[in-house]
Design a protein around this motif. Structure first.
Motif, PDB file in Angstrom:
ATOM      1  N   ILE A 148       0.864  -1.182   0.000  1.00  0.00           N
ATOM      2  CA  ILE A 148       0.000   0.000   0.000  1.00  0.00           C
ATOM      3  C   ILE A 148       0.901   1.231   0.000  1.00  0.00           C
ATOM      4  O   ILE A 148       1.895   1.286   0.733  1.00  0.00           O
ATOM      5  N   CYS A 149       0.556   2.226  -0.833  1.00  0.00           N
ATOM      6  CA  CYS A 149       1.291   3.489  -0.835  1.00  0.00           C
ATOM      7  C   CYS A 149       0.332   4.598  -0.428  1.00  0.00           C
ATOM      8  O   CYS A 149      -0.789   4.670  -0.922  1.00  0.00           O
ATOM      9  N   ALA A 150       0.786   5.463   0.458  1.00  0.00           N
ATOM     10  CA  ALA A 150      -0.057   6.566   0.891  1.00  0.00           C
ATOM     11  C   ALA A 150       0.731   7.871   0.832  1.00  0.00           C
ATOM     12  O   ALA A 150       1.796   7.938   1.418  1.00  0.00           O
ATOM     13  N   PRO A 151       0.291   8.912   0.146  1.00  0.00           N
ATOM     14  CA  PRO A 151      -0.890   8.844  -0.706  1.00  0.00           C
ATOM     15  C   PRO A 151      -0.613   8.207  -2.067  1.00  0.00           C
ATOM     16  O   PRO A 151      -1.544   7.834  -2.750  1.00  0.00           O
ATOM     17  N   GLY A 152       0.662   8.086  -2.475  1.00  0.00           N
ATOM     18  CA  GLY A 152       0.987   7.473  -3.759  1.00  0.00           C
ATOM     19  C   GLY A 152       0.749   8.401  -4.942  1.00  0.00           C
ATOM     20  O   GLY A 152       0.439   9.577  -4.782  1.00  0.00           O
ATOM     21  N   ASN A 153       0.978   7.871  -6.140  1.00  0.00           N
ATOM     22  CA  ASN A 153       0.712   8.622  -7.374  1.00  0.00           C
ATOM     23  C   ASN A 153       0.315   7.629  -8.460  1.00  0.00           C
ATOM     24  O   ASN A 153       0.168   6.421  -8.191  1.00  0.00           O
ATOM     25  N   GLY A 197       2.152  11.179 -23.202  1.00  0.00           N
ATOM     26  CA  GLY A 197       1.903  10.017 -24.060  1.00  0.00           C
ATOM     27  C   GLY A 197       3.156   9.174 -24.244  1.00  0.00           C
ATOM     28  O   GLY A 197       4.275   9.606 -23.953  1.00  0.00           O
ATOM     29  N   GLY A 198       2.955   7.960 -24.711  1.00  0.00           N
ATOM     30  CA  GLY A 198       4.068   7.097 -25.103  1.00  0.00           C
ATOM     31  C   GLY A 198       4.601   6.199 -24.006  1.00  0.00           C
ATOM     32  O   GLY A 198       5.482   5.362 -24.263  1.00  0.00           O
ATOM     33  N   LEU A 199       4.091   6.330 -22.792  1.00  0.00           N
ATOM     34  CA  LEU A 199       4.671   5.569 -21.685  1.00  0.00           C
ATOM     35  C   LEU A 199       4.422   4.066 -21.825  1.00  0.00           C
ATOM     36  O   LEU A 199       5.287   3.255 -21.482  1.00  0.00           O
ATOM     37  N   GLU A 200       3.244   3.693 -22.357  1.00  0.00           N
ATOM     38  CA  GLU A 200       2.872   2.259 -22.412  1.00  0.00           C
ATOM     39  C   GLU A 200       3.858   1.466 -23.279  1.00  0.00           C
ATOM     40  O   GLU A 200       4.076   0.279 -23.027  1.00  0.00           O
ATOM     41  N   ALA A 201       4.438   2.131 -24.275  1.00  0.00           N
ATOM     42  CA  ALA A 201       5.290   1.404 -25.227  1.00  0.00           C
ATOM     43  C   ALA A 201       6.722   1.232 -24.711  1.00  0.00           C
ATOM     44  O   ALA A 201       7.522   0.539 -25.337  1.00  0.00           O
ATOM     45  N   LEU A 202       7.051   1.850 -23.564  1.00  0.00           N
ATOM     46  CA  LEU A 202       8.439   1.789 -23.093  1.00  0.00           C
ATOM     47  C   LEU A 202       8.712   0.477 -22.365  1.00  0.00           C
ATOM     48  O   LEU A 202       7.824  -0.095 -21.745  1.00  0.00           O
ATOM     49  N   PRO A 203       9.955   0.004 -22.406  1.00  0.00           N
ATOM     50  CA  PRO A 203      10.295  -1.212 -21.668  1.00  0.00           C
ATOM     51  C   PRO A 203      10.196  -0.969 -20.158  1.00  0.00           C
ATOM     52  O   PRO A 203      10.499   0.124 -19.686  1.00  0.00           O
ATOM     53  N   GLU A 204       9.731  -1.985 -19.441  1.00  0.00           N
ATOM     54  CA  GLU A 204       9.719  -1.937 -17.974  1.00  0.00           C
ATOM     55  C   GLU A 204      10.284  -3.257 -17.508  1.00  0.00           C
ATOM     56  O   GLU A 204       9.618  -4.275 -17.547  1.00  0.00           O
ATOM     57  N   ASP A 205      11.548  -3.251 -17.115  1.00  0.00           N
ATOM     58  CA  ASP A 205      12.179  -4.493 -16.658  1.00  0.00           C
ATOM     59  C   ASP A 205      13.254  -4.133 -15.650  1.00  0.00           C
ATOM     60  O   ASP A 205      13.306  -2.991 -15.182  1.00  0.00           O
ATOM     61  N   SER A 206      14.126  -5.077 -15.325  1.00  0.00           N
ATOM     62  CA  SER A 206      15.094  -4.821 -14.259  1.00  0.00           C
ATOM     63  C   SER A 206      16.166  -3.813 -14.678  1.00  0.00           C
ATOM     64  O   SER A 206      16.986  -3.420 -13.853  1.00  0.00           O
ATOM     65  N   SER A 207      16.149  -3.395 -15.939  1.00  0.00           N
ATOM     66  CA  SER A 207      17.127  -2.390 -16.388  1.00  0.00           C
ATOM     67  C   SER A 207      16.486  -1.106 -16.905  1.00  0.00           C
ATOM     68  O   SER A 207      17.208  -0.176 -17.273  1.00  0.00           O
ATOM     69  N   HIS A 208      15.167  -1.044 -16.966  1.00  0.00           N
ATOM     70  CA  HIS A 208      14.481   0.140 -17.500  1.00  0.00           C
ATOM     71  C   HIS A 208      13.234   0.408 -16.668  1.00  0.00           C
ATOM     72  O   HIS A 208      12.414  -0.495 -16.491  1.00  0.00           O
ATOM     73  N   MET A 209      13.074   1.641 -16.249  1.00  0.00           N
ATOM     74  CA  MET A 209      11.843   1.947 -15.523  1.00  0.00           C
ATOM     75  C   MET A 209      11.597   3.453 -15.556  1.00  0.00           C
ATOM     76  O   MET A 209      12.525   4.240 -15.400  1.00  0.00           O
ATOM     77  N   VAL A 210      10.353   3.827 -15.791  1.00  0.00           N
ATOM     78  CA  VAL A 210       9.969   5.230 -15.653  1.00  0.00           C
ATOM     79  C   VAL A 210       9.273   5.366 -14.302  1.00  0.00           C
ATOM     80  O   VAL A 210       8.156   4.866 -14.128  1.00  0.00           O
ATOM     81  N   PHE A 211       9.952   5.987 -13.347  1.00  0.00           N
ATOM     82  CA  PHE A 211       9.322   6.228 -12.053  1.00  0.00           C
ATOM     83  C   PHE A 211       8.534   7.532 -12.129  1.00  0.00           C
ATOM     84  O   PHE A 211       8.989   8.500 -12.732  1.00  0.00           O
ATOM     85  N   HIS A 212       7.359   7.510 -11.508  1.00  0.00           N
ATOM     86  CA  HIS A 212       6.509   8.703 -11.536  1.00  0.00           C
ATOM     87  C   HIS A 212       6.803   9.560 -10.307  1.00  0.00           C
ATOM     88  O   HIS A 212       6.790   9.064  -9.181  1.00  0.00           O
ATOM     89  N   ALA A 213       7.057  10.837 -10.539  1.00  0.00           N
ATOM     90  CA  ALA A 213       7.351  11.746  -9.429  1.00  0.00           C
ATOM     91  C   ALA A 213       6.122  12.587  -9.102  1.00  0.00           C
ATOM     92  O   ALA A 213       5.786  12.766  -7.939  1.00  0.00           O
ATOM     93  N   GLY A 214       5.469  13.111 -10.136  1.00  0.00           N
ATOM     94  CA  GLY A 214       4.284  13.938  -9.902  1.00  0.00           C
ATOM     95  C   GLY A 214       3.304  13.700 -11.034  1.00  0.00           C
ATOM     96  O   GLY A 214       3.302  14.444 -12.020  1.00  0.00           O
ATOM     97  N   THR A 215       2.515  12.659 -10.912  1.00  0.00           N
ATOM     98  CA  THR A 215       1.545  12.340 -11.971  1.00  0.00           C
ATOM     99  C   THR A 215       0.185  12.038 -11.345  1.00  0.00           C
ATOM    100  O   THR A 215       0.076  11.719 -10.164  1.00  0.00           O
TER     101      THR A 215
END
Ligand code: AMP
Ligand code: GLY
Length: 420
Positions: A29-34, A348-366
Protein backbone atom coordinates in the motif's frame (compact mmCIF):
# COMPACT_ATOMS: atom_id res chain seq x y z
CA UNK A 1 3.93 -9.44 4.74
CA UNK A 2 1.82 -6.31 4.34
CA UNK A 3 3.91 -3.22 3.66
CA UNK A 4 2.95 0.46 3.74
CA UNK A 5 5.10 3.10 2.03
CA UNK A 6 4.52 6.75 2.99
CA UNK A 7 5.08 9.35 0.27
CA UNK A 8 4.06 10.29 -3.24
CA UNK A 9 7.19 11.01 -5.27
CA UNK A 10 9.62 9.25 -7.56
CA UNK A 11 11.62 8.15 -4.53
CA UNK A 12 8.63 6.27 -3.14
CA UNK A 13 7.70 4.83 -6.54
CA UNK A 14 11.21 3.36 -6.83
CA UNK A 15 11.00 1.97 -3.28
CA UNK A 16 7.62 0.41 -4.14
CA UNK A 17 9.00 -1.04 -7.38
CA UNK A 18 11.96 -2.70 -5.62
CA UNK A 19 9.94 -3.92 -2.61
CA UNK A 20 7.17 -5.34 -4.80
CA UNK A 21 9.68 -7.65 -6.51
CA UNK A 22 10.62 -9.34 -3.24
CA UNK A 23 8.58 -12.49 -2.53
CA UNK A 24 8.26 -11.43 1.13
CA UNK A 25 5.90 -8.66 0.00
CA UNK A 26 2.30 -9.92 -0.12
CA UNK A 27 0.34 -6.69 -0.06
CA UNK A 28 1.75 -3.25 -0.88
CA UNK A 29 0.00 0.00 0.00
CA UNK A 30 1.29 3.49 -0.83
CA UNK A 31 -0.06 6.57 0.89
CA UNK A 32 -0.89 8.84 -0.71
CA UNK A 33 0.99 7.47 -3.76
CA UNK A 34 0.71 8.62 -7.37
CA UNK A 35 -0.37 7.26 -10.76
CA UNK A 36 2.83 5.23 -11.16
CA UNK A 37 2.52 3.58 -7.76
CA UNK A 38 -1.15 2.88 -8.47
CA UNK A 39 -0.02 0.54 -11.28
CA UNK A 40 1.84 -1.73 -8.83
CA UNK A 41 0.24 -1.10 -5.43
CA UNK A 42 -2.91 0.02 -3.68
CA UNK A 43 -2.97 3.76 -3.01
CA UNK A 44 -4.67 5.21 0.05
CA UNK A 45 -5.50 8.78 1.01
CA UNK A 46 -3.85 9.45 4.36
CA UNK A 47 -2.35 12.45 6.17
CA UNK A 48 1.16 11.00 6.42
CA UNK A 49 2.36 13.65 8.89
CA UNK A 50 -0.34 12.66 11.39
CA UNK A 51 1.24 9.88 13.45
CA UNK A 52 -2.06 8.86 15.05
CA UNK A 53 -3.76 8.55 11.67
CA UNK A 54 -0.86 6.49 10.28
CA UNK A 55 -0.96 4.10 13.27
CA UNK A 56 -4.74 3.65 12.97
CA UNK A 57 -4.46 3.00 9.24
CA UNK A 58 -1.62 0.50 9.74
CA UNK A 59 -3.59 -1.36 12.43
CA UNK A 60 -6.79 -1.46 10.38
CA UNK A 61 -4.90 -2.87 7.40
CA UNK A 62 -2.73 -5.30 9.42
CA UNK A 63 0.41 -3.64 8.10
CA UNK A 64 3.59 -5.44 9.22
CA UNK A 65 6.15 -2.91 8.04
CA UNK A 66 6.04 0.83 7.32
CA UNK A 67 8.66 2.55 5.13
CA UNK A 68 8.72 6.32 5.57
CA UNK A 69 9.94 8.12 2.42
CA UNK A 70 10.06 11.89 3.04
CA UNK A 71 11.53 13.94 5.89
CA UNK A 72 8.37 15.75 7.00
CA UNK A 73 6.69 12.74 8.70
CA UNK A 74 10.04 11.81 10.29
CA UNK A 75 10.49 15.31 11.70
CA UNK A 76 6.86 15.12 12.91
CA UNK A 77 7.59 11.94 14.92
CA UNK A 78 5.57 9.45 12.85
CA UNK A 79 8.25 6.75 13.33
CA UNK A 80 8.01 7.22 17.11
CA UNK A 81 4.21 6.75 17.08
CA UNK A 82 4.54 3.59 14.99
CA UNK A 83 7.20 2.07 17.26
CA UNK A 84 5.16 2.93 20.36
CA UNK A 85 2.30 1.00 18.76
CA UNK A 86 4.62 -1.96 18.16
CA UNK A 87 4.67 -1.59 14.37
CA UNK A 88 7.96 -2.27 12.60
CA UNK A 89 9.10 0.87 10.84
CA UNK A 90 11.96 2.09 8.64
CA UNK A 91 12.97 5.64 9.51
CA UNK A 92 14.54 7.58 12.37
CA UNK A 93 12.83 8.93 15.49
CA UNK A 94 11.95 12.59 15.74
CA UNK A 95 15.01 13.14 17.95
CA UNK A 96 17.34 11.46 15.44
CA UNK A 97 15.68 13.24 12.49
CA UNK A 98 17.15 16.48 13.86
CA UNK A 99 20.22 15.56 11.80
CA UNK A 100 18.19 16.95 8.90
CA UNK A 101 15.66 19.15 10.68
CA UNK A 102 18.31 21.36 12.36
CA UNK A 103 21.53 22.34 10.62
CA UNK A 104 22.84 23.77 13.90
CA UNK A 105 22.25 20.41 15.60
CA UNK A 106 24.25 18.62 12.89
CA UNK A 107 27.13 21.02 13.43
CA UNK A 108 26.97 20.34 17.18
CA UNK A 109 27.19 16.59 16.49
CA UNK A 110 30.15 17.11 14.13
CA UNK A 111 31.92 19.10 16.86
CA UNK A 112 31.21 16.42 19.44
CA UNK A 113 32.53 13.56 17.31
CA UNK A 114 35.27 15.37 15.39
CA UNK A 115 33.74 14.88 11.92
CA UNK A 116 35.35 17.14 9.28
CA UNK A 117 32.90 19.82 8.07
CA UNK A 118 32.86 23.54 7.20
CA UNK A 119 33.67 26.00 9.97
CA UNK A 120 30.51 27.75 11.19
CA UNK A 121 28.71 30.06 13.60
CA UNK A 122 25.05 30.12 14.71
CA UNK A 123 22.92 33.25 15.12
CA UNK A 124 19.40 34.15 16.16
CA UNK A 125 19.77 37.90 15.60
CA UNK A 126 20.31 39.64 12.26
CA UNK A 127 22.83 42.28 13.41
CA UNK A 128 25.28 39.78 14.92
CA UNK A 129 24.93 37.54 11.86
CA UNK A 130 25.71 40.45 9.53
CA UNK A 131 28.71 41.53 11.61
CA UNK A 132 30.04 37.97 11.34
CA UNK A 133 29.54 37.93 7.57
CA UNK A 134 31.34 41.26 7.18
CA UNK A 135 34.22 40.00 9.31
CA UNK A 136 34.51 36.72 7.36
CA UNK A 137 34.02 38.09 3.83
CA UNK A 138 32.65 36.25 0.78
CA UNK A 139 32.21 33.63 -0.54
CA UNK A 140 30.20 32.43 2.43
CA UNK A 141 27.19 30.17 2.95
CA UNK A 142 24.03 31.19 4.82
CA UNK A 143 21.59 28.47 5.94
CA UNK A 144 18.20 28.58 7.61
CA UNK A 145 18.47 26.21 10.56
CA UNK A 146 15.25 24.30 9.94
CA UNK A 147 13.50 22.42 7.14
CA UNK A 148 12.92 24.72 4.16
CA UNK A 149 12.05 22.25 1.40
CA UNK A 150 15.61 22.40 0.02
CA UNK A 151 15.49 26.20 -0.40
CA UNK A 152 17.07 27.40 2.83
CA UNK A 153 20.71 27.43 1.68
CA UNK A 154 22.26 30.49 0.05
CA UNK A 155 25.76 30.03 -1.33
CA UNK A 156 26.76 33.71 -1.50
CA UNK A 157 29.64 34.61 -3.79
CA UNK A 158 29.50 38.26 -2.63
CA UNK A 159 28.71 40.13 0.60
CA UNK A 160 25.50 41.76 -0.67
CA UNK A 161 23.93 38.36 -1.40
CA UNK A 162 24.90 37.05 2.02
CA UNK A 163 23.55 40.11 3.84
CA UNK A 164 20.32 40.00 1.82
CA UNK A 165 19.93 36.33 2.77
CA UNK A 166 20.08 37.33 6.44
CA UNK A 167 17.32 39.91 5.90
CA UNK A 168 15.20 37.32 4.06
CA UNK A 169 15.65 34.66 6.70
CA UNK A 170 15.02 36.86 9.73
CA UNK A 171 12.28 38.57 7.71
CA UNK A 172 10.38 35.29 7.77
CA UNK A 173 10.91 34.01 4.22
CA UNK A 174 11.36 30.47 5.56
CA UNK A 175 9.00 30.85 8.51
CA UNK A 176 10.14 29.25 11.76
CA UNK A 177 12.94 27.43 9.87
CA UNK A 178 14.75 30.77 9.56
CA UNK A 179 14.45 31.89 13.18
CA UNK A 180 18.04 30.70 13.58
CA UNK A 181 20.73 30.72 10.91
CA UNK A 182 24.00 28.86 10.45
CA UNK A 183 26.74 30.72 8.63
CA UNK A 184 29.38 28.47 7.11
CA UNK A 185 32.75 28.63 5.51
CA UNK A 186 32.46 28.11 1.74
CA UNK A 187 33.94 24.73 0.78
CA UNK A 188 35.37 23.99 -2.63
CA UNK A 189 35.56 20.58 -4.23
CA UNK A 190 33.38 17.96 -5.87
CA UNK A 191 30.10 16.93 -4.24
CA UNK A 192 28.88 13.38 -3.80
CA UNK A 193 26.22 11.61 -1.77
CA UNK A 194 26.68 8.51 0.32
CA UNK A 195 23.78 6.36 1.56
CA UNK A 196 24.24 4.23 4.65
CA UNK A 197 21.68 2.14 6.49
CA UNK A 198 21.98 2.37 10.27
CA UNK A 199 20.20 0.22 12.86
CA UNK A 200 21.24 2.36 15.81
CA UNK A 201 24.58 0.63 16.10
CA UNK A 202 25.69 -1.05 12.87
CA UNK A 203 26.11 0.70 9.53
CA UNK A 204 25.82 -0.73 6.02
CA UNK A 205 26.65 1.34 2.92
CA UNK A 206 24.04 0.92 0.15
CA UNK A 207 25.51 3.12 -2.55
CA UNK A 208 26.93 6.42 -3.70
CA UNK A 209 25.44 8.91 -6.15
CA UNK A 210 25.83 12.34 -7.65
CA UNK A 211 22.98 14.57 -8.66
CA UNK A 212 22.51 17.71 -10.73
CA UNK A 213 20.79 20.42 -8.69
CA UNK A 214 20.70 23.24 -11.25
CA UNK A 215 17.84 23.37 -13.70
CA UNK A 216 19.93 24.14 -16.80
CA UNK A 217 22.49 22.30 -18.88
CA UNK A 218 26.09 22.86 -17.84
CA UNK A 219 24.84 23.18 -14.24
CA UNK A 220 23.40 26.66 -14.78
CA UNK A 221 20.24 28.44 -13.62
CA UNK A 222 18.28 28.14 -10.38
CA UNK A 223 18.54 25.29 -7.92
CA UNK A 224 15.96 22.51 -8.02
CA UNK A 225 15.27 19.38 -6.00
CA UNK A 226 17.52 17.57 -8.51
CA UNK A 227 17.30 17.15 -12.28
CA UNK A 228 19.04 13.79 -12.54
CA UNK A 229 21.42 11.45 -10.77
CA UNK A 230 23.72 8.51 -11.31
CA UNK A 231 25.28 5.81 -9.19
CA UNK A 232 28.01 4.99 -8.35
CA UNK A 233 29.82 8.33 -7.96
CA UNK A 234 33.36 7.96 -9.36
CA UNK A 235 34.72 10.53 -6.87
CA UNK A 236 33.75 8.15 -4.02
CA UNK A 237 36.81 5.96 -4.44
CA UNK A 238 37.46 3.16 -1.95
CA UNK A 239 39.77 5.42 0.04
CA UNK A 240 37.33 8.37 0.12
CA UNK A 241 34.55 5.96 1.11
CA UNK A 242 36.69 4.52 3.91
CA UNK A 243 37.44 8.00 5.25
CA UNK A 244 33.79 9.00 4.99
CA UNK A 245 32.76 5.97 7.01
CA UNK A 246 35.51 6.05 9.64
CA UNK A 247 35.82 9.83 10.12
CA UNK A 248 32.24 11.03 9.58
CA UNK A 249 29.42 8.44 9.44
CA UNK A 250 30.46 5.99 12.16
CA UNK A 251 31.42 8.72 14.67
CA UNK A 252 28.06 10.42 14.02
CA UNK A 253 26.11 7.20 14.58
CA UNK A 254 28.11 6.50 17.76
CA UNK A 255 27.48 10.03 19.06
CA UNK A 256 23.72 9.72 18.42
CA UNK A 257 23.67 6.42 20.34
CA UNK A 258 25.72 7.91 23.19
CA UNK A 259 23.12 10.68 23.54
CA UNK A 260 20.33 8.14 23.89
CA UNK A 261 18.88 8.97 20.46
CA UNK A 262 20.20 6.13 18.28
CA UNK A 263 19.86 6.62 14.53
CA UNK A 264 17.78 4.03 12.70
CA UNK A 265 17.03 4.38 8.99
CA UNK A 266 19.00 5.58 6.01
CA UNK A 267 21.54 8.30 6.64
CA UNK A 268 22.17 10.32 3.49
CA UNK A 269 25.47 12.14 3.84
CA UNK A 270 26.39 14.90 1.39
CA UNK A 271 30.12 15.49 1.10
CA UNK A 272 32.45 18.03 -0.44
CA UNK A 273 35.58 16.18 -1.56
CA UNK A 274 38.89 17.83 -2.23
CA UNK A 275 42.31 16.21 -2.50
CA UNK A 276 40.80 12.88 -1.47
CA UNK A 277 39.36 14.27 1.78
CA UNK A 278 35.57 14.26 2.32
CA UNK A 279 33.99 16.94 4.50
CA UNK A 280 30.34 16.85 5.52
CA UNK A 281 28.03 19.33 3.77
CA UNK A 282 24.81 18.04 5.29
CA UNK A 283 22.88 15.04 6.47
CA UNK A 284 19.44 14.02 5.31
CA UNK A 285 17.47 11.43 7.22
CA UNK A 286 15.84 9.80 4.19
CA UNK A 287 16.82 8.65 0.73
CA UNK A 288 17.54 11.38 -1.81
CA UNK A 289 15.07 12.12 -4.56
CA UNK A 290 16.07 11.33 -7.34
CA UNK A 291 19.13 9.50 -5.91
CA UNK A 292 16.92 6.76 -4.47
CA UNK A 293 15.72 5.89 -7.96
CA UNK A 294 19.23 4.92 -9.09
CA UNK A 295 19.96 3.07 -5.86
CA UNK A 296 16.74 1.03 -6.13
CA UNK A 297 17.41 0.28 -9.80
CA UNK A 298 20.77 -1.19 -8.74
CA UNK A 299 19.61 -3.01 -5.60
CA UNK A 300 16.29 -4.39 -6.87
CA UNK A 301 14.36 -6.84 -4.68
CA UNK A 302 17.10 -7.17 -2.02
CA UNK A 303 16.27 -3.60 -0.96
CA UNK A 304 13.38 -4.97 1.13
CA UNK A 305 15.66 -7.42 2.98
CA UNK A 306 18.08 -4.58 3.72
CA UNK A 307 15.37 -2.19 4.95
CA UNK A 308 13.93 -4.97 7.14
CA UNK A 309 17.35 -5.84 8.60
CA UNK A 310 17.78 -2.14 9.35
CA UNK A 311 14.41 -1.83 11.10
CA UNK A 312 14.93 -5.07 13.05
CA UNK A 313 18.41 -4.12 14.30
CA UNK A 314 20.08 -6.93 12.35
CA UNK A 315 22.29 -5.03 9.95
CA UNK A 316 25.34 -6.91 11.22
CA UNK A 317 23.88 -9.98 9.47
CA UNK A 318 22.96 -8.17 6.23
CA UNK A 319 25.01 -8.14 3.03
CA UNK A 320 24.54 -6.20 -0.20
CA UNK A 321 24.91 -8.26 -3.38
CA UNK A 322 26.56 -5.81 -5.72
CA UNK A 323 26.36 -6.26 -9.45
CA UNK A 324 29.19 -4.32 -11.04
CA UNK A 325 26.64 -1.98 -12.63
CA UNK A 326 25.73 1.68 -13.13
CA UNK A 327 22.40 3.44 -13.10
CA UNK A 328 21.16 6.84 -14.23
CA UNK A 329 17.91 8.74 -13.82
CA UNK A 330 16.87 11.84 -15.76
CA UNK A 331 14.09 14.04 -14.42
CA UNK A 332 11.41 15.24 -16.80
CA UNK A 333 9.87 18.39 -15.35
CA UNK A 334 6.99 20.67 -16.31
CA UNK A 335 8.13 23.74 -18.27
CA UNK A 336 8.59 26.61 -15.81
CA UNK A 337 9.90 24.44 -12.95
CA UNK A 338 11.41 25.35 -10.45
CA UNK A 339 9.29 28.49 -10.93
CA UNK A 340 5.56 28.48 -11.74
CA UNK A 341 4.34 25.65 -13.97
CA UNK A 342 1.03 24.24 -15.13
CA UNK A 343 -0.52 20.97 -14.13
CA UNK A 344 -2.76 18.70 -16.13
CA UNK A 345 -0.95 18.22 -19.47
CA UNK A 346 -1.22 14.71 -20.90
CA UNK A 347 1.89 12.51 -21.19
CA UNK A 348 1.90 10.02 -24.06
CA UNK A 349 4.07 7.10 -25.10
CA UNK A 350 4.67 5.57 -21.68
CA UNK A 351 2.87 2.26 -22.41
CA UNK A 352 5.29 1.40 -25.23
CA UNK A 353 8.44 1.79 -23.09
CA UNK A 354 10.29 -1.21 -21.67
CA UNK A 355 9.72 -1.94 -17.97
CA UNK A 356 12.18 -4.49 -16.66
CA UNK A 357 15.09 -4.82 -14.26
CA UNK A 358 17.13 -2.39 -16.39
CA UNK A 359 14.48 0.14 -17.50
CA UNK A 360 11.84 1.95 -15.52
CA UNK A 361 9.97 5.23 -15.65
CA UNK A 362 9.32 6.23 -12.05
CA UNK A 363 6.51 8.70 -11.54
CA UNK A 364 7.35 11.75 -9.43
CA UNK A 365 4.28 13.94 -9.90
CA UNK A 366 1.54 12.34 -11.97
CA UNK A 367 -2.18 11.77 -11.75
CA UNK A 368 -4.40 9.53 -13.79
CA UNK A 369 -7.32 11.36 -15.38
CA UNK A 370 -9.77 9.41 -17.57
CA UNK A 371 -7.25 6.65 -18.15
CA UNK A 372 -4.49 9.08 -19.18
CA UNK A 373 -1.32 9.94 -17.26
CA UNK A 374 -1.16 13.69 -16.61
CA UNK A 375 1.45 15.98 -15.06
CA UNK A 376 0.65 16.85 -11.46
CA UNK A 377 3.82 18.51 -10.14
CA UNK A 378 7.07 20.27 -11.04
CA UNK A 379 9.23 17.17 -11.30
CA UNK A 380 6.98 14.71 -13.09
CA UNK A 381 8.87 11.62 -14.35
CA UNK A 382 12.21 9.96 -13.51
CA UNK A 383 13.38 8.03 -16.54
CA UNK A 384 15.77 5.46 -15.11
CA UNK A 385 18.03 2.73 -16.53
CA UNK A 386 20.86 0.45 -15.56
CA UNK A 387 23.79 -0.81 -17.61
CA UNK A 388 27.21 -2.39 -17.46
CA UNK A 389 28.68 1.11 -17.81
CA UNK A 390 27.39 4.59 -17.09
CA UNK A 391 27.42 5.27 -20.83
CA UNK A 392 25.16 2.26 -21.45
CA UNK A 393 22.76 3.36 -18.69
CA UNK A 394 22.73 6.86 -20.15
CA UNK A 395 22.06 5.65 -23.70
CA UNK A 396 19.11 3.61 -22.43
CA UNK A 397 17.65 6.55 -20.50
CA UNK A 398 17.80 8.96 -23.41
CA UNK A 399 16.40 6.34 -25.80
CA UNK A 400 13.41 5.95 -23.47
CA UNK A 401 12.94 9.72 -23.28
CA UNK A 402 12.83 9.75 -27.08
CA UNK A 403 9.68 7.62 -26.84
CA UNK A 404 7.86 9.97 -24.46
CA UNK A 405 5.44 12.42 -26.00
CA UNK A 406 5.10 15.38 -23.66
CA UNK A 407 5.53 18.81 -25.30
CA UNK A 408 4.83 20.59 -21.99
CA UNK A 409 7.85 18.97 -20.33
CA UNK A 410 11.62 19.45 -20.45
CA UNK A 411 14.77 17.67 -19.25
CA UNK A 412 18.52 18.13 -19.16
CA UNK A 413 20.45 16.37 -21.91
CA UNK A 414 23.76 16.37 -20.05
CA UNK A 415 23.10 14.26 -16.95
CA UNK A 416 26.30 12.47 -15.99
CA UNK A 417 28.62 14.83 -17.91
CA UNK A 418 31.07 15.07 -15.03
CA UNK A 419 31.51 11.29 -14.83
CA UNK A 420 31.56 10.66 -18.59
P1 AMP B 1 22.47 21.60 1.70
O1 AMP B 1 20.97 21.78 1.66
O2 AMP B 1 23.10 21.86 3.03
O3 AMP B 1 22.93 20.37 0.98
O4 AMP B 1 23.01 22.71 0.72
C1 AMP B 1 22.61 22.76 -0.63
C2 AMP B 1 23.81 22.91 -1.50
O5 AMP B 1 24.52 24.09 -1.15
C3 AMP B 1 24.83 21.79 -1.34
O6 AMP B 1 24.52 20.69 -2.11
C4 AMP B 1 26.09 22.49 -1.81
O7 AMP B 1 26.12 22.53 -3.23
C5 AMP B 1 25.91 23.88 -1.32
N1 AMP B 1 26.59 24.08 -0.03
C6 AMP B 1 26.07 23.89 1.21
N2 AMP B 1 26.98 24.15 2.17
C7 AMP B 1 28.11 24.51 1.52
C8 AMP B 1 29.41 24.95 1.95
N3 AMP B 1 29.71 25.07 3.24
N4 AMP B 1 30.31 25.24 0.99
C9 AMP B 1 30.01 25.15 -0.32
N5 AMP B 1 28.80 24.78 -0.79
C10 AMP B 1 27.85 24.47 0.12
N1 GLY C 1 18.20 15.32 -4.42
C1 GLY C 1 18.49 15.97 -3.19
C2 GLY C 1 17.67 15.56 -2.04
O1 GLY C 1 16.90 14.62 -2.09
O2 GLY C 1 17.78 16.19 -1.00
Amino acid sequence: MNILILGSGGREHSLAWAIKQNPKCDRLICAPGNAGMAEIAECAALDIEDGGAVVTFAEENTVDFVVIGPEAPLAAGVADRLREAGILCFGPSQAAARLEASKGFTKEICDACGAPTAGYARFDKAEAAKAHIRAQGAPIVVKADGLAAGKGVIVAMDLETALAAIDDMFGGEFGAAGAEVVIEEFMEGEEASFFVLCDGENVLPVGTAQDHKRVGEGDTGPNTGGMGAYSPAPVMTDEVTRKALEEIVKPTVAEMARRGTPYQGVLYAGFMIRDGQPRLVEYNVRFGDPECQVLMMRLGAQALDLLLACAEGKLDEARVNWADDHAMTVVMAAKGYPGAYEKGSVIGGLEALPEDSSHMVFHAGTREVDGKITANGGRVLNVTARGASLQEARDRVYAMIGGIDWPEGFYRRDIGWRAL
